[in-house]
Enzyme design. Structure first.
Site, PDB file in Angstrom:
ATOM      1  N   ASP A 172       0.882  -1.157   0.000  1.00 45.21           N
ATOM      2  CA  ASP A 172       0.000   0.000   0.000  1.00 45.21           C
ATOM      3  C   ASP A 172       0.930   1.220   0.000  1.00 45.21           C
ATOM      4  O   ASP A 172       2.119   1.104   0.310  1.00 45.21           O
ATOM      5  CB  ASP A 172      -0.927  -0.015   1.217  1.00 45.21           C
ATOM      6  CG  ASP A 172      -2.111   0.929   1.022  1.00 45.21           C
ATOM      7  OD1 ASP A 172      -2.059   1.770   0.097  1.00 45.21           O
ATOM      8  OD2 ASP A 172      -3.079   0.842   1.793  1.00 45.21           O
TER       9      ASP A 172
HETATM   10  C1  BGC Z   1      -4.909   3.392   0.307  1.00 45.76           C
HETATM   11  C2  BGC Z   1      -5.054   2.413  -0.840  1.00 45.76           C
HETATM   12  C3  BGC Z   1      -4.909   3.148  -2.142  1.00 45.76           C
HETATM   13  C4  BGC Z   1      -3.559   3.836  -2.157  1.00 45.76           C
HETATM   14  C5  BGC Z   1      -3.284   4.573  -3.443  1.00 45.76           C
HETATM   15  C6  BGC Z   1      -3.671   4.251   0.195  1.00 45.76           C
HETATM   16  O1  BGC Z   1      -3.731   5.305   1.097  1.00 45.76           O
HETATM   17  O2  BGC Z   1      -4.884   2.685   1.521  1.00 45.76           O
HETATM   18  O3  BGC Z   1      -6.300   1.776  -0.764  1.00 45.76           O
HETATM   19  O4  BGC Z   1      -5.049   2.266  -3.205  1.00 45.76           O
HETATM   20  O5  BGC Z   1      -3.527   4.780  -1.102  1.00 45.76           O
HETATM   21  O6  BGC Z   1      -4.067   5.682  -3.565  1.00 45.76           O
END
Ligand code: BGC
Length: 820
Positions: free
Chosen positions: A316
């Site tokens: 993530d």
């Molecule tokens: C989130 C993810 C997301 C990623 C990219 C993170 O803060 O937890 O779900 O895909 O950001 O935007």
């Protein structure tokens, strides 16, 4: 007869074959060239002509299988290129903060995308683009130097989609969403999100599907199959046990191996096995002391060795650092980068300079080897070679938003859940004048905040939806609400300018005089009140003024009900919330309650479709609505401790999450798992098992008859009650579900369910195996977890080890899970 002689005539034949082969050869060179040509014209990406040297290298040769091309390219890459490749590029907007980050260079490809892989221009390998999220393609709607807009469809949120219980429909939504991924030039959609709804307060529950892993896994598989139809890829997220948002990057989840395998991993397992997700995103949190992104057992032993996952795993965003922002700014260095790669987390999203240093140093000291790196690079190249960008797809930037809006509207109506109806719905034709109360009726919430938000062109509010359906709205009320709401919206916009991921505060209600409500009751046929909540990333919901209604909202419901009822008129409440709220204290004051969730851009129209009866509601809850927050099994243990910045959370409830707890411990819910009303009624009959003794599998059939007076669909659920043994088991567990087609009054459909050995099994930690205990199993088929309509039993004659697995991911701190 004269044969076409090039094939059959001695010397002439040979000569002609040679000519033919030559022609084929020249043709295929042109073909390959044409492929590569289309490949180099990828919108905005400067890729050098691969054939400068006039020779086609194996990795350039489109006729070879991807695996050959990938291994050829891998053998050519320098170590520095490999390191670059395991570090993706990141979101625009962070450059100021992240000096020198491997970021930004690919932002021109799809503005507003979440990130890309690193382009290897020397080899003509483009960056592939990744976009959020579960409810639609999150990109910038406007761009510099063009008047064109790039809005994406705001589909209903994940929770609503799951509440359709309709895998075919979810696949259809996935196809429409996938079409926007493709036509907006993205390759990987960072969705679906399928973490378990462990507790009603998780800020991202709206993105998730259910408190139950079978629902989560099947719906995620349907969404994946839909999105991936056109060659786009998904990223199942967040793997795993990311069940709260507060301090999510530091939180250590303590959970038993059994609860992990039966509850928190099971949905991912189903989705991996029933669809073929291109990628998986590891979560921010730790499990039993280890960051998920650095946990070999989670990412390799379980995911790849046991389940057979073949795609890549990415972090993530900035995952794997206790203090990611300090790390980004070079203020702290944690050496888990190599551990992440070695664990099977192939791609670091987005890469940051300190990680590059880590890898270089660790390669020198032998902590990581080039071979380890190669495994990750190979998986990344596999993904790139399979991508639409690599294929040279000429995207249009013009997906069919009109058609997708219809898909969104249809899905939204299918997933809304009718909680109460004392006969007022569907609205009779003599009801025309509506008094619409509640600020959010005029500013319906389409989706949550954070990466799950979509930049959609419009949102149909409830008031607009009702007007579109031909109702006359009380203009005195609109004149009061609209300017009030506009002011509040402007404040929120200002607030979001500095942080696009900020949470949106609850919209207040304007002051209404008793006399105004009374006047409305006299002048209108019916009242509708919207109660709404927004939630999102990085924090969780609260009990006060969130799960429980605010004082203002309670007053509104009370006063409107008293006035309208005194005029003999009815009151409907529409819940515009991505999860549960308390209903027990007020549900008897009103005449109907519709749980509309966060229904996407067509929300208001979809609510109108249900209220008018154009659509007969068929959604059912994929989570339990508790009477009180304290009734939830994780109520005392939700975010963990210390309260202000939790670092540790104990999943003491073990497998007793959601209905598994409510049913087994006799706690009465407000609305049980699987619950939802319809405008018609269904009769369940004729349950049949193809065998009384379980061998390899079992088929169970049941007849569902629409015995009401309007057409409707029924969600049918199959629960299994396993014999108790030395393992403590929930009273019953959902094992399968199906939704009937639209049944006309009197029409019958036979549904058939299949039960496999794994459905009989519980995870036995002492034996590291899924074990099906011998004895009598009870199959219950019902309209909800508590409305069981038909039941039968079958026998398993001897205890069986269904699957032997590795003994991994055990707790570092011992505590006892609750038992019955
Ligand atoms: C989130 C993810 C997301 C990623 C990219 C993170 O803060 O937890 O779900 O895909 O950001 O935007």
């Amino acid at each position: 007869m004269r044969y076409p002689n090039i094939f059959f005539k001695g010397f002439e034949m040979k000569r002609n074959i040679i000519v033919l082969l030559l022609l084929l050869g020249i043709g295929s060179v042109f073909y390959v060239k044409a492929q590569i040509k289309s490949h180099v014209t990828v919108d905005g990406v400067q890729i050098p002509d691969l054939n400068k040297d006039g020779k086609l290298q194996p990795y350039e040769d489109f006729r070879l299988p991807d695996s050959k091309r990938v291994s050829d390219l891998l053998s050519r890459l320098a170590i520095d290129e490999k390191i670059n490749l395991v570090m993706g590029t990141g979101m625009k907007g962070f450059e100021g903060l992240i000096q020198g980050m491997v970021v930004g260079g690919t932002e021109y490809m799809v503005p507003g995308a979440a990130g890309t892989t690193f382009p290897l221009e020397k080899y003509g390998i483009p960056a592939v683009v990744m976009t959020d999220g579960p409810a639609g393609v999150r990109i910038s709607p406007v761009r510099k130097n063009t008047p064109d807009t790039f809005y994406a469809t705001g589909f209903p949120v994940g929770t609503l989609l799951a509440c359709t219980w309709d895998t075919k429909l979810v696949e259809k939504v996935g196809k429409a969403l996938g079409d926007e991924v493709l036509e907006y030039g993205s390759d990987i959609q960072l969705a679906p999100a399928l973490n378990i709804m462990r507790n009603p307060l998780c800020g991202r529950n709206y993105e998730y599907y259910s408190e139950d892993p079978v629902v989560s896994g099947k719906i995620a598989a349907a969404m994946t199959n839909g999105i991936q139809t056109n060659g786009s890829g998904v990223s199942l997220k967040h793997y795993a046990a990311n069940n709260s948002e507060k301090n999510r990057m530091e939180l250590n989840v303590h959970v038993s191996q059994r609860a992990l395998r039966e509850i928190y991993l099971r949905g991912f397992e189903i989705a991996v096995k029933e669809s073929n997700p291109a990628t998986i995103m590891s979560s921010y949190n730790k499990i039993n002391g280890k960051y998920t992104s650095a946990d070999y057992d989670l990412l390799t032993t379980i995911l790849r060795d046991e389940w057979g996952f073949r795609g890549l795993v990415m972090t993530d965003w900035f995952g794997g650092y206790t203090d990611a922002f300090a790390a980004i700014q070079g203020k702290t260095k944690e050496h888990n980068t190599s551990e992440q790669l070695k664990a099977g987390n192939d791609l670091l999203m987005p890469g940051i300079p300190t990680q590059k240093d880590d890898i270089i140093n660790d390669l020198k000291s032998g902590v990581i080897t080039e071979k380890d790196l190669d495994i990750c690079v190979e998986r990344i190249l596999n993904m790139i070679f399979a991508s639409n960008t690599m294929r040279g797809y000429q995207y249009s930037n013009k997906p069919d938003l009109k058609v997708h809006a219809l898909v969104a509207r249809h899905a939204a109506a299918e997933g809304m859940v009718l909680l109460e109806n004392n006969g007022i719905l569907p609205l009779a034709s003599n009801i025309n004048r509506l008094a619409v109360f509640g600020s959010l009726s005029y500013n319906f919430i389409a989706g949550g905040t954070g990466s799950g938000d979509v930049n959609k062109a419009y949102v149909v509010s409830l008031s607009d939806g009702l007007k579109n359906a031909g109702y006359t709205l009380d203009s005195r009320l609109s004149n009061l609400y609209v300017p009030f709401v506009q002011k509040e919206v402007a404040k929120v916009k200002e607030h979001m300018k500095s942080n696009p991921l900020a949470l949106i505060p609850l919209m207040p209600q304007p002051q209404l005089k008793e006399s105004q409500i009374k006047e409305s009751a006299v002048n209108n046929d019916l009242a509708i009140i919207t109660i709404g909540r927004s939630s999102g990333e990085m924090d969780d919901r609260k009990t006060e003024d969130d799960f429980y209604l605010t004082r203002e909202e309670q007053d509104l419901i009370e006063k409107v009900s008293v006035q309208f009822h005194s005029q003999g008129k009815k009151v409907i409440v529409v819940i515009n919330v991505g999860g549960q709220i308390e209903t027990e204290s007020w549900k008897n004051k009103v005449d109907a309650i519709l749980q509309a969730w966060l229904p996407g851009q067509e929300g208001g129209n979809a609510v109108a479709d249900i209220l008018t009866g154009k659509v007969n509601p068929s959604g059912k809850l994929t989570m339990t609505f508790p009477v009180r927050y304290e009734d939830v099994s994780s109520a005392d243990n939700f975010q963990g401790f210390p309260a202000d910045k939790p670092t540790d959370v104990m999943y003491k409830e073990g497998v007793y999450v959601g209905y598994r707890y409510f049913d087994s411990f006799g706690v009465k819910p407000a609305y049980e798992f699987g619950y939802g009303l319809s405008y018609t009624t269904f009769e369940y009959s004729n349950i049949k098992l193809n065998d009384r003794d379980f061998d390899k599998e079992l088929y169970i059939s049941i007849d569902i008859k629409n015995n009401g007076s309007v057409a409707g669909k029924e969600v049918v659920q199959l629960y299994l009650s396993a014999p108790q043994s030395d393992i403590d088991k929930p009273l019953k567990e959902l094992k399968a579900f199906a939704k009937t087609r639209l049944l006309q009054p009197g029409e019958v459909q036979t549904l058939v369910f299949r039960i496999t050995p794994k459905d009989l099994a519980s995870f036995n930690e002492n034996r590291s195996a899924w074990i099906a205990d011998k004895g009598i199993y009870r199959v219950e088929i019902g309209a909800s977890s508590q409305k069981i309509k038909q039941a039968e039993t079958f026998n398993l004659s001897s205890t069986r080890i269904v699957e032997k697995v590795n003994n991994v991911m055990n707790r570092a701190i011992e505590f006892k899970d609750i038992t019955r």
